[in-house]
Design a protein around this motif. Structure first.
Motif, PDB file in Angstrom:
ATOM      1  N   ALA A 374      -3.366  59.269  99.398  1.00 26.17           N
ATOM      2  CA  ALA A 374      -4.010  59.165 100.708  1.00 26.17           C
ATOM      3  C   ALA A 374      -3.179  58.370 101.715  1.00 26.17           C
ATOM      4  CB  ALA A 374      -5.403  58.537 100.564  1.00 26.17           C
ATOM      5  N   ALA A 388      -7.292  53.852 102.778  1.00 29.76           N
ATOM      6  CA  ALA A 388      -8.246  53.647 103.868  1.00 29.76           C
ATOM      7  C   ALA A 388      -8.487  52.169 104.155  1.00 29.76           C
ATOM      8  CB  ALA A 388      -9.570  54.349 103.554  1.00 29.76           C
ATOM      9  N   TRP A 415     -10.282  63.284  98.073  1.00 32.05           N
ATOM     10  CA  TRP A 415      -8.991  63.695  98.603  1.00 32.05           C
ATOM     11  C   TRP A 415      -8.091  64.155  97.455  1.00 32.05           C
ATOM     12  CZ3 TRP A 415     -10.938  58.810  98.334  1.00 32.05           C
ATOM     13  CH2 TRP A 415     -10.241  57.851  97.576  1.00 32.05           C
ATOM     14  N   SER A 433      -6.111  62.466 103.047  1.00 28.68           N
ATOM     15  CA  SER A 433      -6.903  61.295 103.427  1.00 28.68           C
ATOM     16  C   SER A 433      -8.337  61.513 102.980  1.00 28.68           C
ATOM     17  CB  SER A 433      -6.844  61.057 104.946  1.00 28.68           C
ATOM     18  OG  SER A 433      -7.398  62.152 105.647  1.00 28.68           O
TER      19      SER A 433
END
Length: 849
Positions: A374, A388, A415, A433
């Motif tokens: 990601a 994230a 993801w 993502s």
């Protein structure tokens, strides 16, 4: 309940004057009917009797009463003659009004409806199961119901569903009969669980001792690992299992080929629990382990002080160590060299491993080729990468090629690889993502499999999405088609398959494609897979189409070659390595093949070959096994002529080898020969002998040949069929599994006209239109109604007059002479064209059988 069935009644005479008979069981009394003129009275037709009243039915039996018509009738819920009345079993006789999902219980004179244990709802309107835990293996899922029962669904091979069978189940079935389970773990083909008393039980494949039973006998029902030891957590990998004991010790058992047991490389297998310590030489096992997770050939475990250790397979850097290879003992995971992190709270392991810190930060490491890290970089990393930043996470689960996590607001996101919509709908097959799933629900757990995902919400509902190949979505549907099934009503001119995809040309030149599209090979302008034939919107009209593993090329009606998809080796012929998601012409400007028009085309894994209408043969793309017919690589994305003498009539491309016929009946082969697939009598590619030098297999061959992954078949001018190369699955059709590096005749028939070769299987068509298939059949790709391997040709049903047949890796498609399209085999990525191969939407699992 009397209103639901007719009562049987015997009428007792009630006189119109005179004396009423004595009712059975009565007191023998008499009743006087009021009025005059009754039978024997004066005047004939007046009101008879002497005046008085009476009970018209007399005395009725138990559970009966006097009806409106003056007769004894059984009460509601009973049946009989009014004197003898028996209880009606409304449940047995299906006279109840309980919902089919509810339980009916008979009572004296009535019945009750109730939602069964583990379910909630209105027993008259419907009951719905509620769950408190889930676990997914590669192709199966198990769920823990709120009443402690376990249900499983999906692939059932080796007994992994625990219902005493080995069959696939698209609807949840009970695993054993117990209702005291507390925890679940699912491996590739086995399952383990912990009961409320702390005992570990396992079932399914036990070929490497992964059930911990002290032997290697598979079990189709739950079997205990030990009744004397209690455990707090259990994990299941591909062929190994691990569990944390209530005293804080950690044990693993099963296969240890990659060091996944954490006990050093010297041990190859353990059929019973074996203690794991960071120091393999420790005299007593360490007793400060907290939690363990396993996947494929890797394991990770948390210590009680917040340290995290991983071990086993490190080919994707999933152990957080550089260099790949295997790591046979526990290795400390650090976010930076020397960090000595001691704040890990949760972990999940796979080819990509991920872990959550105590403050909610999420880190992943290992495989990243499909976006699993990601971070927008499609590459592996041994260093944990934060996912994230700014979002706090509570739980993470790593599948085989994708990852899902739940944040502290109970929102779910996924993801990674998405070829079967296991991450999200209608988007790229590499999702780089976190993408939200199931918005509006509050999620408590998630379980990614290989190509599917299931999740549990806070109301106890389980929802699944992605591939339903073996029924692993639990919605009573599968996408495993074992017979040739018709696809629509359109008329088709050509069809081709390879890998997990297919394309066909309809009458008029319109191109339709389906299946795996993760590199844009289907030409739709995106990378979303298709579960059914979908028109490729283009101004081009096609006369030929050929499929590679992750690219496709066609010949237009004007004779030009156009390609789409992966281009890492220049297989799109455009002079570069830039991928494409739409069909575009090969680069011809300034090339020796400029101005040529093309007639035939064949694609391998990453290379292609085409015959021009002037009879010349040209190849391009990857040349690592000399599949282009020369030792020297051509310029990237350029075509090279093979034996520039013209008169080529047909060409077939295997995975890494090529064969072609000439007008004089000569057959030539070149490329990879490790399994004898170029047919020169020996396997291997000794320098200067064969492989990169096209070698003639003599004359007398028809322009009818096929290249499989590692075998080849061709038809002679006599109509006889010959195959050679790898034969591990009987794909050579000689009733053996022995490789053969020279052409070997299949049977004695002399009426063969067409042959196609897949991964490890073969089909061939006769002059009559009959098709015969043989070889590997694990997903029903032979179309014989089962998944049983064949080592000799068997007749394919579905049509009596086949006109063309093509095999992919796990599926097949064919055309009958009337232009009807039929496909069969796996629909995992939509390749069997049935339209139900996968679900991009969340679907609720069905009620258990």
């Amino acid at each position: 309940m009397a209103a639901l069935f007719p009562a049987t009644t015997t009428l007792l005479a009630c006189g119109g004057g005179g004396e009423e008979p004595t009712p059975p069981g009565g007191d023998g009394g008499t009743t006087t009917v009021s009025g005059t003129g009754g039978a024997g009275g004066e005047g004939g037709g007046g009101t008879g009797g002497s005046g008085g009243t009476s009970e018209p039915c007399g005395v009725c039996g138990e559970n009966a009463s006097c009806g409106a018509e003056g007769a004894c009738v059984c009460n509601e819920g009973y049946s009989g003659d009014g004197q003898s009345c028996d209880d009606v079993d409304e449940c047995f006789d299906q006279l109840d009004d309980c919902h089919p999902s509810a339980a009916c219980t008979n009572t004296e004179g009535s019945f009750t409806c109730a939602c069964p244990s583990g379910t909630v709802g209105d027993p008259y309107a419907g009951c719905e199961a509620r769950y408190k835990g889930i676990a997914s293996g590669s192709y199966h899922t198990c769920a823990l119901r709120v009443d402690g029962a376990v249900v499983c669904f999906g692939a059932g091979g080796n007994g992994r569903l625990g219902n005493g069978l080995g069959a696939n189940q698209a609807t949840p079935v009970r695993a054993g009969a117990a209702s005291n389970w507390a925890h679940l773990a699912a491996g590739a083909s086995h399952t383990c669980g912990i009961k409320e008393n702390g005992n570990v039980w396992c079932w399914g494949n036990n070929g490497n001792g992964q059930l911990g039973l002290g032997n290697t006998e598979s079990q189709s029902l739950p079997a205990w690992v030990s009744l004397d030891r209690t455990w707090t957590g259990v994990a299941a990998g591909e062929q190994h299992s691990c569990a944390v004991e209530s005293d804080g010790t950690l044990s693993c058992w099963g296969r240890n080929n990659a060091g996944q047991l954490g006990v050093g490389a010297a041990v190859t297998q353990a059929v019973s629990p074996t203690y794991v310590s960071v120091d393999p030489a420790a005299l007593t096992p360490e007793n400060d382990w907290l939690h363990v997770e396993a996947n494929r050939e890797s394991t990770c475990a948390l210590k009680q002080d917040g340290r995290l250790y991983c071990w086993g397979q490190n080919s994707d850097l999933q152990i957080a160590k550089t260099g790949g290879g295997t790591v046979p003992t526990p290795s400390l995971v650090e976010t930076a060299a020397g960090a000595m992190d001691m704040d890990w709270a949760a972990v999940s392991v796979g080819p990509t491993s991920c872990a959550v810190k105590m403050d909610g930060r999420l880190f992943c490491w290992g495989r990243g080729a499909e976006g699993q890290l990601a971070n927008g970089v499609l590459a592996a990393s041994a260093v944990p990468v934060q996912v994230a930043p700014g979002t706090t996470f509570a739980k993470v689960r790593a599948g085989i090629t994708h990852v899902c996590a739940i944040d502290t607001a109970d929102a779910l996101s996924c993801w990674g690889r998405n070829q079967s919509a296991q991450v999200e709908a209608g988007q790229n097959t590499a999702v780089t993502s976190p993408r939200p799933r199931g918005a509006g629900s509050r999620w408590v757990d998630v379980a990614p499999g290989l190509t599917h995902t299931c999740a549990l919400d806070d109301e106890g509902r389980v929802s699944c999405w992605g591939s339903r190949l073996y029924g692993q979505l639990g919605d009573a549907m599968t996408s495993l088609e074992t017979t040739a099934a018709p696809i629509g009503t359109a008329s088709w001119a050509r069809v081709d398959t390879f890998g997990e995809l297919g394309c066909g040309i309809q009458e008029g030149g319109d191109l339709y494609c389906w299946g795996n599209n993760e590199t844009g090979q289907l030409g739709f302008g995106d990378t979303a897979s298709r579960a059914a034939p979908t028109e490729v919107t283009t101004a081009l009209s096609f006369s030929r189409i050929a499929m590679g593993r992750q690219h496709a090329c066609g010949i237009t009606s004007a004779g030009a070659i156009v390609c789409s998809g992966r281009n890492s080796s220049g297989q799109l012929g455009r002079g570069n390595t830039t991928p494409a998601t739409t069909f575009e012409a090969i680069l011809t400007q300034g090339k020796p093949y400029s101005g040529l028009t093309w007639g035939e085309i064949a694609l391998g894994e990453d290379h292609g070959c085409s015959i021009a209408t002037n009879g010349t043969l040209w190849c391009w793309g990857r040349n690592n096994q000399y599949q282009l017919g020369a030792e020297q690589n051509p310029a990237v994305g350029s075509l090279r002529e093979v034996l520039p003498t013209g008169e080529w009539t047909a060409v077939a491309a295997g995975q890494f080898h090529t064969c072609a016929t000439r007008a004089d009946g000569a057959l030539w082969c070149w490329g990879r020969n490790n399994e004898g697939q170029i047919g020169v009598g020996t396997a291997g590619n000794p320098t200067g002998k064969n492989g990169y030098v096209p070698t003639s297999l003599g004359t007398g061959w028809r322009p009818a040949l096929a290249g499989g992954v590692s075998h080849t078949c061709a038809i002679k001018q006599t109509g006889t069929l010959w195959c050679w190369g790898r034969n591990a699955n009987g794909q050579l059709g000689d009733n053996t599994t022995t490789d053969n590096p020279a052409p070997l005749q299949v049977g004695t028939d002399t009426d063969w006209v067409e042959v196609t070769a897949g991964n490890s299987n073969t089909c061939a068509r006769k002059q009559s239109g009959a098709v015969y298939c043989w070889g590997f059949n694990g997903t029903g790709q032979l179309g014989l109604g089962d998944v049983t391997q064949r080592r000799v040709p068997f007749l394919l049903g579905g049509a009596a007059d086949w006109g063309s047949i093509r095999l992919g890796f796990t599926h097949a498609c064919g055309l009958s002479t009337d232009g009807a399209l039929r496909c069969w085999g796996s629909g995992e990525n939509g390749q069997n064209a049935q339209g139900d191969g996968f679900s991009a939407d969340l679907v609720a699992i069905a009620e258990a059988k």
